[in-house]
Design a protein around this motif. Sequence first.
Motif, PDB file in Angstrom:
ATOM      1  N   GLN A  87     -28.152 100.236  34.848  1.00 31.88           N
ATOM      2  CA  GLN A  87     -29.477  99.630  34.955  1.00 31.88           C
ATOM      3  C   GLN A  87     -29.439  98.113  35.067  1.00 31.88           C
ATOM      4  N   TYR A  88     -28.341  97.500  34.586  1.00 31.11           N
ATOM      5  CA  TYR A  88     -28.269  96.045  34.568  1.00 31.11           C
ATOM      6  C   TYR A  88     -26.961  95.581  35.201  1.00 31.11           C
ATOM      7  N   PRO A  89     -26.973  94.404  35.845  1.00 33.98           N
ATOM      8  CA  PRO A  89     -25.710  93.848  36.360  1.00 33.98           C
ATOM      9  C   PRO A  89     -24.803  93.461  35.197  1.00 33.98           C
ATOM     10  N   ARG A  90     -23.514  93.391  35.468  1.00 32.23           N
ATOM     11  CA  ARG A  90     -22.514  93.189  34.418  1.00 32.23           C
ATOM     12  C   ARG A  90     -22.772  91.961  33.542  1.00 32.23           C
ATOM     13  N   GLY A  91     -23.301  90.912  34.101  1.00 29.37           N
ATOM     14  CA  GLY A  91     -23.495  89.684  33.327  1.00 29.37           C
ATOM     15  C   GLY A  91     -24.848  89.579  32.648  1.00 29.37           C
ATOM     16  N   HIS A  92     -25.659  90.635  32.699  1.00 31.82           N
ATOM     17  CA  HIS A  92     -27.018  90.571  32.152  1.00 31.82           C
ATOM     18  C   HIS A  92     -26.977  90.413  30.632  1.00 31.82           C
ATOM     19  N   GLN A  93     -27.969  89.700  30.118  1.00 33.76           N
ATOM     20  CA  GLN A  93     -28.047  89.432  28.680  1.00 33.76           C
ATOM     21  C   GLN A  93     -28.049  90.708  27.844  1.00 33.76           C
ATOM     22  N   VAL A  94     -28.715  91.747  28.315  1.00 28.33           N
ATOM     23  CA  VAL A  94     -28.774  93.016  27.578  1.00 28.33           C
ATOM     24  C   VAL A  94     -27.374  93.564  27.328  1.00 28.33           C
TER      25      VAL A  94
ATOM     26  N   ALA B  82     -34.962  97.842  25.310  1.00 26.34           N
ATOM     27  CA  ALA B  82     -33.640  97.736  25.927  1.00 26.34           C
ATOM     28  C   ALA B  82     -32.670  98.803  25.442  1.00 26.34           C
TER      29      ALA B  82
END
Length: 505
Positions: free
Chosen positions: A446-453, A471
């Motif tokens: 759901q999120y790119p590798r560097g995303h804060q989540v 999240a």
Amino acid sequence: MKASMRSRQEPRRVSNGVIIAAMLLSLCVLSIVKARYCSTPFGPGKPEDQLQEQMNSSIRMETDDERVPAVNTAQEEEEEDVEEDSGPATKEAAPAVTANTGTGSGAGKKDNKSASKKKKKPTCFMTSKRSERCEAAGDIRVVGNASTIYISGLDREWTTKPYARYHDPVAMSHVREFTLKPFPSAAADAPACTKNHSVPGFVFSNRGFSGNLYHDYTDVLFPLFLSTRRFKGDVQFLLSDLKPWWVAKFRPLFRQLSKYDVLDVNNDLETHCFPRIVVGSDFHKDMGIIPAKAAGHVSTADFKRVLRNAFGLGRAAASRGGATGAGKPRLLIISRKNSRRFLNEREMAAAAAEEGFEVRIAEPDQHTDMATFARLVNSADAMIGVHGAGLTNMVFLPAGAVLVQVVPFGGLEWLTRVTFKEPAADMEVRYMDYNVQLEESSLLDQYPRGHQVLVDPYAVHKQGWDALKTAYLDKQNVRLDLDRFRATLREVLAALPPASTTPST
């Protein structure tokens, strides 16, 4: 000579005093500056401790398979507040009271006229930051459909909400308020009794977040047990905001606590008269009881024994040899419908079978027959599930069974510790964590590798409970690494009590 000596020493004494005073003043200033400017909202290494304090009042148990019909589904999350100290009373400052008496005096300040006299205990007082209890004896008349209780000799009017979640305004906003009133000045104007009772009445509510299994036990059933077990069945339950399906679900337990059918106090047209009334339950901690504070020193283990009797559960102890002592231990996998699902449930079941378990998969929901599901859980020697209300069924596990809580990715260890890890010991259940790694989480899709989540969960935590919930609880499913899972299963087997050829009863 003496005069000259004094004249030389006096300035020295003065200068020493000035130096000492200056040093003390400097220390005070430095302390103030440090407290004001050098403190940080999160201590090094333990941001979850401070975060928990900030979010305690809003965390609630959410599950997508146990929605509460009468409560907005956005309000169905976990609660993690386990502080046991009383907060400020909503009516008056609450004096300390003895838990196992109904007439004990408070530990207030000594009377100015007599040091031997103590401040009288108020009719309603906070027993913890989460719970308020009102008690009275004498001529008591309950007009349920008006949510009013008339008490002879009462010196003032009181209002209270009989649900053990006072720290949570969202939950309490759904709970009906009761008014305790003095008799009218003309006794003849008091409502006439239409039904007399010889036993005490006990008023509680199943509104708030009840309907969610975790809150059923934490907010209602544990408090109800520790507050009413002392009556030994001689008590009449008056349930506010009664949901018939909810009462039917827990009727076997109510029959263990009271000899009388539960009354729907809000819709009852009678004026019930009692010799004594208690409104509201005590609260000790999440999913548990502190024996030293409980009437009769009842414990969590006592509560579990009452549950076993209520639902006819045959197994008292788990075994590496299963129910017969000479077979395989049973593993129960708690399934979920939407969020926090096991994405490789079948593969997990196959791996568990290869490791020597008899495997069952079950998905409890609001329509599940409680007695039937309780017997299934009681038949298990180990239970595994992703963090959620379904793990509340641990109350039915036999002693010595192992609970494995799968902790979703996102720094949620503090959350899962309070809800299920800490209560497990008092329930005589062995506990294990399985902490989900990022590679096992659906968040990677759901999120790119560097995303804060993904890279900084505590930054998301600082945004508040809603951000954390969205999240890491609402959007996350898990695919367990089967090698890690097998290793966990081997630990479970080693933790189970040795096999016995004598079936447990």
